[in-house]
Design a protein around this motif. Structure first.
Motif, short mmCIF file in Angstrom:
data_model
loop_
_atom_site.label_atom_id
_atom_site.label_comp_id
_atom_site.label_asym_id
_atom_site.label_seq_id
_atom_site.Cartn_x
_atom_site.Cartn_y
_atom_site.Cartn_z
N UNK A 103 0.44 5.93 0.20
CA UNK A 103 1.30 5.79 1.48
C UNK A 103 1.43 7.46 1.93
N UNK A 104 1.86 8.20 0.82
CA UNK A 104 2.33 9.61 1.28
C UNK A 104 1.10 10.20 1.89
N UNK A 105 -0.12 9.87 1.34
CA UNK A 105 -1.47 10.65 1.72
C UNK A 105 -1.77 10.32 3.15
N UNK A 135 -1.32 4.92 -7.99
CA UNK A 135 -0.10 4.48 -7.34
C UNK A 135 0.16 4.50 -5.64
N UNK A 136 0.51 3.10 -5.29
CA UNK A 136 0.86 2.79 -3.92
C UNK A 136 1.36 4.03 -3.24
N UNK A 185 -6.17 14.26 -3.03
CA UNK A 185 -5.63 13.95 -4.39
C UNK A 185 -5.03 12.63 -4.42
N UNK A 186 -4.13 12.63 -3.21
CA UNK A 186 -3.24 11.40 -3.16
C UNK A 186 -3.97 9.99 -2.83
N UNK A 187 -4.95 10.01 -2.23
CA UNK A 187 -5.93 8.71 -2.12
C UNK A 187 -6.37 8.18 -3.45
N UNK A 188 -6.91 9.22 -4.27
CA UNK A 188 -7.48 8.85 -5.54
C UNK A 188 -6.39 8.19 -6.39
#
Length: 412
Positions: free
Chosen positions: A286-288, A281-282, A275-278
């Motif tokens: 980054x969190x991903x 938002x940078x 989900x984070x990679x999609x």
């Protein structure tokens, strides 16, 4: 003398208990039963004036012995438990609850339900108020069995079709079980604690009857109420509920972010990373990267192909774009002293190649970028892949050689 008798009695009692413990540890249940019998008889024959109350040790050890004794029967167990119930009112509800568990383990669901119902009607002066929490547990487990009955009736209805089922008695019985289960389950989950099975069953009841708002409120309370202990499952249940009902990505990410903070090695971290990679938002991308690196810090993830594919894919994307190399550098700096041995040893290169070619490919890509083209893991796997004339390993070797300066920038 009376004092001498007390000392001798105390000493013999301690010796007998040590024999019981030793026999139980060695699974010598017959021997343990004999010593327990002597122990109980010695208590009965104690003529000292000092009052000796029935010990909880008798209940605990006796239960364990009867559960494992080769000649133990349900009849003997029930008889023993009934004696324990009457031996001390302070333990009455605890013994009732354990009795119910034992009956359930032996498939005697109706007997367990009856046992809990009788315990629920128990009253003994001030002890009733003192044991209020234990009484709530009794009611909660009875509610759990009501839920079980409801679930059986529900499956019968679903099997025959809700509209075409002629016997309304089944439906009436189902609704009756729902009401009884809902009342008791709702009460127990108000008390701060870990009530996973009760929460899941109560939410299932609410969802079936379409009360999604109440279900969501229950799960939010269970996950976010500061009075409740930190519980990863609370956030898992909330996430699964939100996902089932098409909640926004923002809500899903929020639920998994807290789960990540509590258990970074949870299996749902793959979903979280995806989900984070999609995200556009940078900060989230980054969190991903942080999430997938953290997951792979744990031994249980060492051979997780999905996790290594996620990490390899993100690293490859960053390297090709030549943006955010500092993200990789930051994560790698805290791991460069132990990841090479933990993940990228020569031994693991040989084993991974032999057992899972795809896994070795993803790991080799990561190793080649963070440790350079001279890394033992990368060299072995790429050599074996090229030797086998596998095109993707040939491309892998070219990619790592081409971007070897990235390694210098990360390591520097």
């Amino acid at each position: 003398s009376s004092q001498e008798h007390k000392l001798n009695f105390k000493k013999s009692k301690e010796v007998c208990l040590s024999y019981i413990q030793d026999a139980m540890l060695q699974k010598q249940w017959k021997r343990a039963a004999e010593f327990l019998t002597f122990y109980i008889e010695s208590l009965e024959k104690d003529f000292s004036r000092e009052y000796v109350s029935p010990s909880e040790i008798i209940w605990r050890t006796g239960t364990e012995i009867l559960c494992h004794h080769s000649h133990g029967s349900m009849r003997e167990f029930n008889s023993f438990i009934e004696q324990m119930k009457t031996s001390g009112v302070k333990r009455y509800l605890k013994v009732c609850l354990e009795h119910a568990f034992h009956l359930l383990c032996n498939g005697l669901i109706d007997d367990a339900y009856q046992n809990l119902s009788l315990a629920e009607s128990w009253r003994y002066g001030e002890q009733t108020a003192i044991q209020d929490k234990e009484m709530k547990l009794i009611q909660a487990y009875r509610g759990l069995l009501d839920y079980y009955s409801w679930s059986k009736q529900k499956n019968i209805l679903l099997e025959h079709g809700l509209d075409g089922f002629e016997d309304s008695s089944v439906e009436q019985e189902m609704h009756s079980c729902f009401r009884k289960a809902a009342v008791n389950l709702k009460e127990i989950i108000k008390i701060p604690g870990v009530w996973d099975v009760f929460v899941k069953c109560y939410v299932d009841l609410l969802e079936f009857y379409g009360d999604h708002n109440e279900a969501r409120q229950v799960l939010n309370e269970y996950a976010y109420n500061s009075k409740f202990p930190a519980n990863p499952n609370a956030h898992v249940y909330l996430y699964q509920f939100l996902k089932r009902h098409g909640a926004s990505k923002k809500s899903l990410i929020t639920a998994l972010k807290i789960l990540h903070d509590i258990v970074p090695s949870h299996e749902l971290m793959i979903d979280f990373n995806t989900m984070l990679q999609k995200s556009k938002k940078r900060k989230k991308r980054r969190l991903g990267l942080e999430v997938i690196f953290a997951a792979l810090d744990y031994a249980g993830w060492k051979e997780n192909l999905k996790a290594w594919s996620c990490l390899a894919g993100q690293i490859k994307q960053i390297v090709m774009s030549e943006k955010h190399l500092d993200w990789i550098k930051k994560e790698w700096n805290s791991r460069k002293d132990w990841w090479p041995v933990f993940h990228f040893s020569c031994y693991l290169a040989k084993r991974n190649w032999k057992e899972n070619e795809s896994l070795s490919y993803e790991k080799a890509l990561v190793a080649g970028i963070v440790l350079g083209k001279d890394c033992k893991y990368f060299k072995y796997v790429s050599h074996q892949g090229c030797k086998a004339q596998l095109k993707r390993f040939q491309l892998l070797k070219k990619f790592v050689n081409k971007h070897n300066p990235v390694y210098l920038r990360i390591s520097g």
